[in-house]
Design a protein around this motif. Structure first.
Motif, PDB file in Angstrom:
ATOM      1  N   LEU A  11      -2.409  -1.475   2.101  1.00  0.00           N
ATOM      2  CA  LEU A  11      -3.574  -0.664   2.534  1.00  0.00           C
ATOM      3  C   LEU A  11      -3.762   0.716   1.635  1.00  0.00           C
ATOM      4  N   ASP A  12      -2.529   1.090   1.120  1.00  0.00           N
ATOM      5  CA  ASP A  12      -2.744   2.305   0.065  1.00  0.00           C
ATOM      6  C   ASP A  12      -3.392   2.115  -1.033  1.00  0.00           C
ATOM      7  N   PRO A  18      -9.068   8.210  -3.787  1.00  0.00           N
ATOM      8  CA  PRO A  18      -8.030   7.956  -4.670  1.00  0.00           C
ATOM      9  C   PRO A  18      -6.921   8.773  -4.712  1.00  0.00           C
ATOM     10  N   VAL A  19      -6.802   9.846  -4.063  1.00  0.00           N
ATOM     11  CA  VAL A  19      -5.455  10.516  -3.998  1.00  0.00           C
ATOM     12  C   VAL A  19      -4.478   9.841  -3.058  1.00  0.00           C
ATOM     13  N   ALA A  20      -5.056   8.887  -2.100  1.00  0.00           N
ATOM     14  CA  ALA A  20      -4.157   8.463  -1.137  1.00  0.00           C
ATOM     15  C   ALA A  20      -3.677   7.064  -1.881  1.00  0.00           C
ATOM     16  N   ARG A  21      -4.214   6.630  -2.893  1.00  0.00           N
ATOM     17  CA  ARG A  21      -3.978   5.225  -3.468  1.00  0.00           C
ATOM     18  C   ARG A  21      -2.570   5.650  -4.478  1.00  0.00           C
ATOM     19  N   ALA A  26       3.370   1.893 -12.003  1.00  0.00           N
ATOM     20  CA  ALA A  26       4.778   2.067 -12.109  1.00  0.00           C
ATOM     21  C   ALA A  26       5.188   2.492 -10.597  1.00  0.00           C
ATOM     22  N   GLU A  27       4.384   3.264  -9.964  1.00  0.00           N
ATOM     23  CA  GLU A  27       4.859   3.659  -8.534  1.00  0.00           C
ATOM     24  C   GLU A  27       4.487   2.271  -7.361  1.00  0.00           C
TER      25      GLU A  27
END
Length: 65
Positions: A11-12, A18-21, A26-27
């Motif tokens: 969901l992220d 976009p800030v919530a993604r 790598a993340e």
């Protein structure tokens, strides 16, 4: 069905904001590595595809008539 932790990551990744993604792949990889997931390798993928087959594309819409 997927675990709640994997669902949260998915969901992220799909968040409208976009800030919530996740910032980058790598993340996402770090977060996936932190999850307690069953093993999934080439053999598991082969079995899944053998059982489910490839997705069939949607055909053309029926003609209005």
């Amino acid at each position: 069905p997927v675990s709640a932790d994997l669902e949260a990551l998915l969901l992220d990744c799909l968040a409208k904001d976009p800030v919530a993604r996740p910032r980058d792949a790598a993340e996402v990889a770090r977060r996936l590595a932190a999850l307690d997931l069953p093993p999934w390798g080439e053999e598991e993928a082969r079995r899944w595809w053998a059982a489910h087959g490839p997705a069939q594309p949607a055909g053309p819409a029926p003609a209005a008539g």
